[in-house]
Every structure is written in structure tokens, then in C-alpha cells.
Design a protein around this motif. Structure first.
Motif, mmCIF file in Angstrom:
data_model
loop_
_atom_site.group_PDB
_atom_site.id
_atom_site.type_symbol
_atom_site.label_atom_id
_atom_site.label_comp_id
_atom_site.label_asym_id
_atom_site.label_seq_id
_atom_site.Cartn_x
_atom_site.Cartn_y
_atom_site.Cartn_z
ATOM 1 N N MET A 77 0.904 -1.317 -0.007
ATOM 2 C CA MET A 77 0.096 0.150 0.009
ATOM 3 C C MET A 77 0.706 1.185 -0.119
ATOM 4 S SD MET A 77 -3.054 -1.118 -0.009
ATOM 5 C CE MET A 77 -4.268 0.327 0.498
ATOM 6 N N ASN A 78 0.325 2.242 -0.653
ATOM 7 C CA ASN A 78 0.866 3.542 -0.773
ATOM 8 C C ASN A 78 0.297 4.567 0.044
ATOM 9 O OD1 ASN A 78 3.434 2.467 -2.142
ATOM 10 N ND2 ASN A 78 2.295 3.180 -4.198
ATOM 11 N N GLU A 79 0.887 5.355 0.868
ATOM 12 C CA GLU A 79 0.190 6.383 1.698
ATOM 13 C C GLU A 79 0.444 7.845 1.075
ATOM 14 O OE1 GLU A 79 0.010 6.850 6.287
ATOM 15 O OE2 GLU A 79 1.497 8.302 5.434
ATOM 16 N N ARG A 87 -0.665 11.665 1.104
ATOM 17 C CA ARG A 87 -1.225 12.921 1.644
ATOM 18 C C ARG A 87 -1.473 14.050 0.707
ATOM 19 N NH1 ARG A 87 0.251 15.444 7.526
ATOM 20 N NH2 ARG A 87 -0.079 17.448 7.106
ATOM 21 N N VAL A 119 -5.227 12.076 4.442
ATOM 22 C CA VAL A 119 -4.127 11.119 4.317
ATOM 23 C C VAL A 119 -5.025 9.879 3.993
ATOM 24 C CG1 VAL A 119 -2.402 9.505 5.181
ATOM 25 C CG2 VAL A 119 -2.532 12.047 5.667
ATOM 26 N N PHE A 120 -4.956 9.056 2.784
ATOM 27 C CA PHE A 120 -5.375 7.817 2.478
ATOM 28 C C PHE A 120 -4.322 6.837 1.731
ATOM 29 C CE2 PHE A 120 -5.522 10.723 -0.982
ATOM 30 C CZ PHE A 120 -5.418 10.035 -2.233
ATOM 31 N N ASP A 121 -4.883 5.599 1.691
ATOM 32 C CA ASP A 121 -3.838 4.652 1.148
ATOM 33 C C ASP A 121 -4.482 4.130 -0.379
ATOM 34 O OD1 ASP A 121 -2.360 4.251 3.327
ATOM 35 O OD2 ASP A 121 -3.899 2.814 4.317
ATOM 36 N N SER A 149 -0.321 -0.339 -4.050
ATOM 37 C CA SER A 149 0.635 -0.157 -4.905
ATOM 38 C C SER A 149 0.426 -0.840 -6.442
ATOM 39 C CB SER A 149 2.013 -0.781 -4.280
ATOM 40 O OG SER A 149 1.630 -2.093 -3.974
ATOM 41 N N ASP A 203 3.552 11.261 -2.274
ATOM 42 C CA ASP A 203 3.451 9.744 -1.743
ATOM 43 C C ASP A 203 4.426 9.580 -0.711
ATOM 44 O OD1 ASP A 203 3.852 6.963 -1.348
ATOM 45 O OD2 ASP A 203 3.806 6.570 -3.843
ATOM 46 N N THR A 204 3.764 9.516 0.526
ATOM 47 C CA THR A 204 4.736 9.809 1.686
ATOM 48 C C THR A 204 5.612 8.401 2.021
ATOM 49 O OG1 THR A 204 3.024 8.883 3.085
ATOM 50 C CG2 THR A 204 3.384 11.270 2.910
ATOM 51 N N ALA A 205 5.246 7.253 1.598
ATOM 52 C CA ALA A 205 5.774 5.942 1.692
ATOM 53 C C ALA A 205 7.296 5.979 0.870
ATOM 54 C CB ALA A 205 5.029 4.858 1.075
#
Length: 304
Positions: free
Chosen positions: A1-3, A5, A81-83, A86, A138-140
Motif C-alpha cells: 500500500m502507498n500512503e 497525503r 491522508v489515504f492509502d 501499490s 506519496d509519503t511512503a
């Protein structure tokens, strides 16, 4: 999953100048607000106040310098923020970003409305506040993403409206714009040509325009002493849409109900929507308001 924001900064007032800026209590300056819009949790906050003035992010304050009771924020922020899985392709990510931006705008407009209800001098309730910045990360992966939405939505494009004629210009200069036409023009603007549509207000304006235009026109056909009088016709046929039906038939010899039954039904819908607004504060949808305002315009044109 990519977080992911999404962050936005909104201008707190319609004009960023001292004397036209909103005022909030100091406690609100230190209290983020959270709301849920669809599946998105949106966090809104004014600049953090550390207890001393002048304070960064604030153009002024109310009360004592050492114990202010109110602050004038230059902006407020909103983020969510949401997921995203990927495996989702770029098009899917962009759709998710659009939905997130829409949720943020909705929440920001609600917060702006709260301000403007208390302080109408800083803007009109229902207007989307001006966006100063809008970013997505994409915070990840630490990647900045392209936001598929404009910073501030543009105005709707409207083509095919009549040109201004010498006759209309001369009439306006001589007598001023006809009030009913002015109200109808405002109603059409609020449904066609603004990025902050006001369907409820548009319905009220269009219905007033259609009703008063008919009454004023019929007065010129019914001088004092006429039989039946305009008043007696209105007492017999009590609804506003009847002005374009049996009353019009009695006064000018034709009825919209007979001439254009479809438009007659739409005009009845306009007056019905007005009554729901006036008596129950039930706001119509934007598409319905746009359609009904046009019906009011066409009915007025039918009267001549």
C-alpha cells in the motif's frame, strides 16, 4: 500500500487585508478540527498560536497584547491522508486524488461558511475559499505527485447568449435595468458562471423575477376599474404559476399551459422549489436549479 497525503492552504477571508479579515478565538488557533467527507478524514487548522502577539500567520488581534481574545488568521490549512494499493495504475491514483481534493474543498467550504455566518463582511456563505497552495505526496516513497485539479476551479463557459443591442443599452441608460431581468441575470450567474454555485439563492431570485414580472406586465393591461380585476383573478387562482396560466389567459388571451405544456410544468417546478426553500430551507441540487432558472427565463420571454 502507498500512503498519500494531500495538503491545501486556504485564504481565510475573501480579502487578505486588515479590516476585512476574519477573527477567531485564541483556543481555535490551537485546536485542529477533524471531519469525515465520504471516505476521507480531513483535518483543518489555523496557524498555531504560541500565546504571544504578533504571531506568525496572523495579521492582527483583538484585546490586550498580552492576552488577546481574538486573532485574525491570514490562512488555514486542510489535509487528508489515504492509502492506495501499490498495484493501482496512474489513472486510478489520479481518480483517488481528485476525490481527495473534492473532500478537502468540501470541508474547507464548510469551515469558511462557519466564519461567514458570524462575520458576513469577510465573504459570502457558500463561496469556495481561495486556495493558496495544493500539493500531494506519496509519503511512503517520498515522491511529490501531480495534482489533477486546478488550484482554483475556473468559471463555467457559457456560449450563445444574446449580444447587447442599441435598444437595450439605451433603455438601460434611460430607465435603468428592469428589476426582474436583473434578478434573473443574478440567478443565472449563480448557476452558470461561478465556481461557487448558489442553487438555493438562484431559485429564490428566479422565482421572484418570474412572479413580479408577470404582475407588473398585467397591471399595464388591467387599469383600475377593469373587470375582472387583477386582484380578483389572483384571489381566484391563488398559485404563482397561475399567473402564466388562467390569469394570463384572462389578461392577454393566451396561456403558457396551452402554448408550451412542458415549460408550464418546469415553471411550476421553479415555484415549488422556491416554496420549499422559503418554508423548509430545502435547497435544490445545482443541476435542478440551473434547469429551473432557465425555465423562469423562458417563461418571462414567453410573456414578452
Amino acid at each position: 500500500m502507498n500512503e498519500i497525503r494531500v495538503d491545501a492552504v486556504y485564504q481565510a477571508s475573501s480579502e487578505p487585508t486588515v479590516g476585512r479579515m476574519c477573527d477567531i478565538e485564541t483556543a481555535l488557533a490551537s485546536t485542529p478540527l477533524t471531519t469525515t467527507v465520504d471516505e476521507f478524514q480531513v483535518v483543518l487548522a489555523f496557524p498555531r498560536f504560541e500565546g504571544q502577539v504578533p504571531a506568525q500567520g496572523y495579521a492582527g488581534w483583538l484585546g490586550d497584547d498580552y492576552a488577546p481574545v481574538g486573532l485574525s488568521p491570514a490562512y488555514f490549512t486542510a489535509h487528508t491522508v489515504f492509502d492506495v494499493d501499490s498495484s493501482v495504475e496512474e489513472a486510478g491514483v489520479q481518480e483517488a486524488l481528485k476525490a481527495a481534493v473534492a473532500a478537502i474543498r468540501f470541508a474547507a467550504a464548510r469551515l469558511s461558511d462557519a466564519i461567514r455566518v458570524e462575520q458576513p463582511s469577510v465573504g459570502m456563505v457558500g463561496e469556495i475559499p481561495k486556495v493558496l497552495s495544493l500539493t500531494a505526496m506519496d509519503t511512503a516513497r517520498g515522491l511529490e505527485l501531480r495534482v489533477p485539479e486546478p488550484l482554483n476551479p475556473g468559471y463555467g463557459m457559457v456560449r450563445g447568449l444574446p449580444v447587447l443591442t442599441i435598444e437595450r443599452a439605451s433603455q438601460a441608460l434611460r430607465d435603468g435595468v428592469v428589476p426582474a431581468r436583473a434578478l434573473l441575470s443574478q440567478a443565472r450567474h449563480l448557476t452558470q458562471s461561478t465556481n461557487s454555485p448558489q442553487p438555493g439563492m438562484a431559485i429564490l431570485l428566479a422565482a421572484v423575477a418570474a412572479e413580479t414580472h408577470a404582475k407588473e406586465l398585467f397591471k399595464s393591461f388591467r387599469p383600475p376599474g377593469s373587470t375582472p380585476s387583477l386582484r380578483s383573478l389572483q384571489e381566484k387562482h391563488g398559485t404563482a404559476v397561475d399567473l402564466y396560466g388562467p390569469i394570463a389567459k384572462a389578461v392577454i388571451g393566451r396561456s403558457l399551459e396551452d402554448s408550451d405544456p412542458t415549460l408550464w410544468v418546469e415553471l411550476g417546478g421553479l415555484f415549488s422549489a422556491r416554496n420549499k426553500m422559503a418554508h423548509r430551507l430545502k435547497t435544490p441540487t445545482h443541476p435542478d436549479a440551473r434547469r429551473l432558472v432557465v425555465a423562469g427565463m423562458r417563461a418571462i420571454e414567453w410573456l414578452g
